[in-house]
Design a protein around this motif. Structure first.
Motif, PDB file in Angstrom:
ATOM      1  N   TYR A  59       0.845  -1.180   0.000  1.00 57.90           N
ATOM      2  CA  TYR A  59       0.000   0.000   0.000  1.00 57.90           C
ATOM      3  C   TYR A  59       0.887   1.239   0.000  1.00 57.90           C
ATOM      4  N   ASP A  60       0.736   2.102  -0.997  1.00 60.23           N
ATOM      5  CA  ASP A  60       1.465   3.370  -1.045  1.00 60.23           C
ATOM      6  C   ASP A  60       2.964   3.183  -0.824  1.00 60.23           C
ATOM      7  N   ASN A  61       3.564   2.321  -1.630  1.00 55.85           N
ATOM      8  CA  ASN A  61       5.013   2.107  -1.592  1.00 55.85           C
ATOM      9  C   ASN A  61       5.488   1.578  -0.242  1.00 55.85           C
ATOM     10  N   THR A  62       4.605   0.901   0.468  1.00 56.69           N
ATOM     11  CA  THR A  62       4.954   0.309   1.758  1.00 56.69           C
ATOM     12  C   THR A  62       4.526  -1.154   1.755  1.00 56.69           C
ATOM     13  N   TYR A  63       5.418  -2.027   2.225  1.00 56.88           N
ATOM     14  CA  TYR A  63       5.115  -3.445   2.343  1.00 56.88           C
ATOM     15  C   TYR A  63       4.420  -3.702   3.675  1.00 56.88           C
ATOM     16  N   TRP A  64       3.346  -4.480   3.621  1.00 56.85           N
ATOM     17  CA  TRP A  64       2.586  -4.818   4.824  1.00 56.85           C
ATOM     18  C   TRP A  64       2.532  -6.334   4.981  1.00 56.85           C
ATOM     19  N   VAL A  65       2.694  -6.785   6.227  1.00 52.56           N
ATOM     20  CA  VAL A  65       2.538  -8.202   6.569  1.00 52.56           C
ATOM     21  C   VAL A  65       1.501  -8.301   7.679  1.00 52.56           C
ATOM     22  N   PHE A  66       0.494  -9.145   7.443  1.00 53.84           N
ATOM     23  CA  PHE A  66      -0.573  -9.390   8.419  1.00 53.84           C
ATOM     24  C   PHE A  66      -0.520 -10.865   8.807  1.00 53.84           C
ATOM     25  N   PRO A  67      -0.086 -11.197  10.027  1.00 53.33           N
ATOM     26  CA  PRO A  67       0.007 -12.587  10.458  1.00 53.33           C
ATOM     27  C   PRO A  67      -1.030 -12.969  11.510  1.00 53.33           C
ATOM     28  N   THR A  68      -1.129 -14.254  11.750  1.00 53.19           N
ATOM     29  CA  THR A  68      -1.840 -14.779  12.916  1.00 53.19           C
ATOM     30  C   THR A  68      -0.980 -14.577  14.155  1.00 53.19           C
ATOM     31  N   THR A  69      -1.591 -14.207  15.257  1.00 55.55           N
ATOM     32  CA  THR A  69      -0.881 -14.185  16.535  1.00 55.55           C
ATOM     33  C   THR A  69      -0.827 -15.617  17.062  1.00 55.55           C
ATOM     34  N   SER A  70       0.375 -16.165  17.161  1.00 56.55           N
ATOM     35  CA  SER A  70       0.531 -17.596  17.424  1.00 56.55           C
ATOM     36  C   SER A  70       0.507 -17.884  18.923  1.00 56.55           C
ATOM     37  N   ARG A  71      -0.718 -18.133  19.412  1.00 58.22           N
ATOM     38  CA  ARG A  71      -0.944 -18.470  20.812  1.00 58.22           C
ATOM     39  C   ARG A  71      -1.959 -19.596  20.874  1.00 58.22           C
ATOM     40  N   VAL A  72      -2.296 -20.026  22.074  1.00 60.36           N
ATOM     41  CA  VAL A  72      -3.386 -20.995  22.202  1.00 60.36           C
ATOM     42  C   VAL A  72      -4.662 -20.339  21.690  1.00 60.36           C
ATOM     43  N   TYR A  73      -5.596 -21.155  21.192  1.00 68.23           N
ATOM     44  CA  TYR A  73      -6.763 -20.631  20.493  1.00 68.23           C
ATOM     45  C   TYR A  73      -7.528 -19.583  21.300  1.00 68.23           C
ATOM     46  N   ALA A  74      -7.689 -19.815  22.599  1.00 73.47           N
ATOM     47  CA  ALA A  74      -8.471 -18.897  23.430  1.00 73.47           C
ATOM     48  C   ALA A  74      -7.838 -17.514  23.519  1.00 73.47           C
ATOM     49  N   GLU A  75      -6.523 -17.421  23.254  1.00 74.08           N
ATOM     50  CA  GLU A  75      -5.824 -16.144  23.330  1.00 74.08           C
ATOM     51  C   GLU A  75      -5.633 -15.507  21.961  1.00 74.08           C
ATOM     52  N   GLN A  76      -6.133 -16.152  20.933  1.00 74.20           N
ATOM     53  CA  GLN A  76      -6.029 -15.583  19.586  1.00 74.20           C
ATOM     54  C   GLN A  76      -7.242 -14.692  19.338  1.00 74.20           C
ATOM     55  N   THR A  77      -7.210 -13.542  19.965  1.00 76.66           N
ATOM     56  CA  THR A  77      -8.356 -12.623  19.932  1.00 76.66           C
ATOM     57  C   THR A  77      -8.015 -11.293  19.270  1.00 76.66           C
ATOM     58  N   HIS A  78      -6.825 -11.177  18.700  1.00 78.26           N
ATOM     59  CA  HIS A  78      -6.446  -9.934  18.028  1.00 78.26           C
ATOM     60  C   HIS A  78      -5.443 -10.234  16.922  1.00 78.26           C
ATOM     61  N   LEU A  79      -5.294  -9.268  16.034  1.00 73.52           N
ATOM     62  CA  LEU A  79      -4.313  -9.357  14.949  1.00 73.52           C
ATOM     63  C   LEU A  79      -3.430  -8.119  14.975  1.00 73.52           C
ATOM     64  N   ASP A  80      -2.128  -8.340  14.796  1.00 73.33           N
ATOM     65  CA  ASP A  80      -1.171  -7.254  14.617  1.00 73.33           C
ATOM     66  C   ASP A  80      -0.768  -7.198  13.149  1.00 73.33           C
ATOM     67  N   ALA A  81      -0.153  -6.092  12.758  1.00 72.08           N
ATOM     68  CA  ALA A  81       0.394  -5.958  11.408  1.00 72.08           C
ATOM     69  C   ALA A  81       1.773  -5.331  11.501  1.00 72.08           C
ATOM     70  N   PHE A  82       2.553  -5.495  10.434  1.00 75.24           N
ATOM     71  CA  PHE A  82       3.900  -4.934  10.359  1.00 75.24           C
ATOM     72  C   PHE A  82       4.071  -4.274   8.996  1.00 75.24           C
ATOM     73  N   SER A  83       4.723  -3.102   8.988  1.00 76.87           N
ATOM     74  CA  SER A  83       4.939  -2.398   7.731  1.00 76.87           C
ATOM     75  C   SER A  83       6.409  -2.039   7.571  1.00 76.87           C
ATOM     76  N   SER A  84       6.828  -1.907   6.299  1.00 73.54           N
ATOM     77  CA  SER A  84       8.220  -1.612   6.006  1.00 73.54           C
ATOM     78  C   SER A  84       8.325  -0.926   4.650  1.00 73.54           C
ATOM     79  N   LYS A  85       9.244   0.005   4.524  1.00 75.69           N
ATOM     80  CA  LYS A  85       9.538   0.632   3.249  1.00 75.69           C
ATOM     81  C   LYS A  85      10.584  -0.139   2.453  1.00 75.69           C
ATOM     82  N   ASP A  86      11.371  -0.970   3.145  1.00 72.78           N
ATOM     83  CA  ASP A  86      12.532  -1.570   2.496  1.00 72.78           C
ATOM     84  C   ASP A  86      12.704  -3.062   2.761  1.00 72.78           C
TER      85      ASP A  86
END
Length: 502
Positions: A59-86
């Protein structure tokens, strides 16, 4: 600029993504840097923490990675993302989607799939790990006005909440073809489906025969993790095989002339390497805009980890043969410390910091920094610079049983001493020197230290990589981890790399 309505994985994006911002009339804007790496040269994992199932977007010359938060199922209640220009320096965006913003999702929020269309950012996700049609859950879609969110449920219910053709509604991937038609590929429990998405990206279309769910399971070994991209007019379907908690999780692929197949397995292209990592799978792909440079982004499990959820994000170069088929992917081991962190390293004594593109160690009595590798025959390269007038610094290899203490490991060490020598020895809670030789100008300048080990034969090179300074035969330690060490010295290390011999 306005992001184009394409996944970065489409071949069209590479040709269409043009950056047009002009800040000085009559002066062309500087071209964005083109990442051209053999692997994550600043080290895998490229972000900190336990994550899995990465999907990607540009998006807009920026690389984005959207992963699963790797925890036990009951604790998988949110998602983080990571962005980078390079693809080197990454910024974490926490909680881009949480179950607080999805009324029907309670747990097991998995495998986010990002895409942009008409100025809106969509994030598809699976939730609740439903085991039958009698449970609430499946694949949902959230939307935001910004890549970093926050994303909010677009429907108030799952987009797909039933098993169709035997496919569990999980592990979705969204792809927009050159004609503007959007598709979603998904499925677990050994079955893969493709559906059409309408232009609103929140409802399903139908195929010409009136059906909505078309099975495209490529082979009996298919498990989950569908991924679609297009290159050279061909459609590539990738998927994961094996159990996600086991070492044999892997990635295979097929090619077709149509986005709906038929797809037949051609090869397994990414699998565990017992010297580097296990459980490598559930991938996505990055195509650097305007180039034919491709990367596979995936998760893997460190060799010493047995917890199924202890997974990390990595990427490596993905190459193609002249006929368009994918070459088997090598998980490379490199770290130039350009990202200013030591993710993936474990230290045993001493003070270690990554800054200014180097790994720096304060003076200590045998402090070590090791990667979780297990090489037998290899070539290891490191630039070593002594920054004190005493002691020595160098590389550790074939190391096991590491602990804090001067010689508290079993393995080998090759170092450069401030007194003007290169030394090779064997450790095992004590020290045995195997060979040494004079070396002028050891202090203050970076020296290229290379070790090659093939069976019991160990060679040590300094700067001159054609003639070894030291050569010994010692088969005491056949395999183990690779890293660096100081003994009574302060030093810096750079351009660390290990590759198999041959």
């Amino acid at each position: 600029m306005t992001a184009l309505p394409r996944r970065l994985a489409t071949g069209a994006l590479a040709a269409l993504l043009v950056f047009s911002t002009v800040t000085n009339p009559g002066v062309a804007p500087a071209a964005p840097a083109v990442p051209d790496y053999g692997t994550a040269e600043a080290g895998n994992p490229f972000v900190d923490g336990w994550y899995a199932d990465p999907d990607v977007a540009i998006y807009d010359n920026t690389y984005w990675v959207f992963p699963t938060t790797s925890r036990v199922y009951a604790e998988q209640t949110h998602l983080d993302a990571f962005s980078s220009k390079d693809l080197v320096h990454w910024t974490k965006h926490p909680n881009v989607l949480t179950t607080e913003n999805v009324s029907w999702a309670e747990k097991a929020v998995w495998a986010p799939a990002p895409i942009e269309r008409d100025g809106k950012y969509f994030l598809y996700f699976a939730a609740n790990d439903i085991q039958s049609d009698n449970e609430l859950g499946g694949i949902g879609v959230a939307v935001s006005d910004r890549p970093e969110g926050p994303y909010r449920d677009a429907l108030g219910k799952p987009l797909i909440d039933r098993f169709h053709n035997g496919a569990q509604p999980i592990d979705q991937d969204v792809f927009i073809d050159d004609d503007g038609q959007a598709y979603m590929y998904y499925g677990g429990w050994g079955h893969a489906n493709v559906v059409k998405l309408n232009a609103d990206m929140t409802s399903l279309g139908t195929f010409d025969d009136g059906t909505t769910y078309r099975e495209i399971t490529p082979n009996p070994e298919y498990v989950e993790g569908s991924q679609m991209f297009k290159r050279g007019g061909k459609y590539y379907l990738m998927w994961s095989e094996g159990g996600w908690t086991g070492p044999n999780y892997s990635v295979s692929y097929a090619m077709a002339d149509s986005p709906t197949g038929p797809f037949t397995k051609l090869d397994k292209v990414l699998a565990q390497d017992p010297a580097v990592a296990r459980g490598s799978g559930h991938n996505s792909v990055i195509n650097v805009p305007g180039t034919d440079i491709w990367y596979i982004v995936y998760h893997r499990r460190p060799l010493s980890e047995t917890d199924g959820n202890h997974r990390q994000l990595a990427y490596d170069r993905m190459n193609f043969h002249p006929d368009g088929t994918i070459a088997r992917i090598t998980m490379k081991v490199e770290d130039n410390f350009a990202d200013g962190n030591t993710f993936g390293w474990k230290t045993y004594g001493g003070q270690w910091t990554a800054r200014a593109g180097q790994l720096r160690a304060d003076r200590s009595a045998g402090g070590k920094a090791l990667l979780d590798t297990n090489f037998a025959d290899f070539t290891q390269d490191t630039k070593v610079r002594l920054t004190s007038s005493r002691g020595d610094a160098g590389v550790v290899f074939r190391a096991t049983k590491a602990a804090v203490g001067t010689d508290s490991y079993a393995g080998y060490y090759a170092g450069i001493s401030a007194s003007g020598r290169v030394v090779l020895g064997r450790a095992g809670n004590s020290w045995t020197e195997l060979a040494s030789a004079p070396l002028a100008g050891a202090i203050g300048q970076a020296r290229h230290l290379r070790v090659t080990a093939t069976g019991p034969v160990i060679e040590v090179y300094v700067d001159d990589l054609s003639t070894p300074k030291l050569r010994v035969t010692d088969g005491t330690h056949p395999t183990g981890a690779n890293g660096v060490r100081v003994f009574g010295a302060a030093a810096s290390f750079d351009d660390f790399a290990v590759r198999p011999a041959g």
